[in-house]
Design an enzyme around this catalytic site. Sequence first.
Site, PDB file in Angstrom:
ATOM      1  N   CYS A   1     -34.615 -63.605  23.300  1.00  0.00           N
ATOM      2  CA  CYS A   1     -35.600 -64.651  23.004  1.00  0.00           C
ATOM      3  C   CYS A   1     -36.454 -65.064  24.190  1.00  0.00           C
ATOM      4  O   CYS A   1     -37.377 -65.866  24.030  1.00  0.00           O
ATOM      5  CB  CYS A   1     -34.912 -65.879  22.397  1.00  0.00           C
ATOM      6  SG  CYS A   1     -33.868 -66.791  23.555  1.00  0.00           S
TER       7      CYS A   1
ATOM      8  N   CYS B   1     -30.784 -68.508  20.832  1.00  0.00           N
ATOM      9  CA  CYS B   1     -30.793 -67.465  19.796  1.00  0.00           C
ATOM     10  C   CYS B   1     -29.408 -66.925  19.449  1.00  0.00           C
ATOM     11  O   CYS B   1     -29.283 -66.096  18.557  1.00  0.00           O
ATOM     12  CB  CYS B   1     -31.718 -66.326  20.204  1.00  0.00           C
ATOM     13  SG  CYS B   1     -31.071 -65.290  21.534  1.00  0.00           S
TER      14      CYS B   1
ATOM     15  N   CYS C   1     -19.916 -64.091  34.186  1.00  0.00           N
ATOM     16  CA  CYS C   1     -19.898 -62.632  34.237  1.00  0.00           C
ATOM     17  C   CYS C   1     -20.756 -62.139  33.065  1.00  0.00           C
ATOM     18  O   CYS C   1     -20.325 -62.197  31.912  1.00  0.00           O
ATOM     19  CB  CYS C   1     -18.456 -62.150  34.136  1.00  0.00           C
ATOM     20  SG  CYS C   1     -18.249 -60.400  34.424  1.00  0.00           S
TER      21      CYS C   1
END
Length: 150
Positions: free
Chosen positions: A68, A117, A137
């Site tokens: 997005c 999103c 991570c």
Amino acid sequence: MLTWKDVLNFAQQGNPVPPRKVEKSEAEWKALLTDEQFRITREKGTERAHSSQMCRLFEPGEYACTCCGTTLFDASEKFESGTGWPSFTQPQDVGHVAYHLDTSYGMVRVEVTCNICGAHLGHVFPDGPAPSGLRYCINAVSLNKVQNLA
């Protein structure tokens, strides 16, 4: 600054309210993303460790969601974790990242997703550097590097 206690609170009690939402059908995401991007961001996949040049990229700039375009992390919070995935100590904006308890594969972890999103980004762990102690991570495929123009 977020701490592990904050992360666990979000994962257990509810995430920050996002500034906006981006919703697309599976077909729309498939049309926008490569097969690998779709597998990782929409199907909660993981890229192979050390498979991306992004682990060694430390120039100033921002990292945005592949799906997005929302800015998620700043290069100033990036560090070399030795894990084989890009690692950050903090999100750029608290409302842009969501946290979910993940008990898959017999482990208890905290998954991080784009709060805008829903894209799977990776996981966050409490073994990062001071002062936050956090290590986000992140799959490099979930991110696009955006240069600062200032």
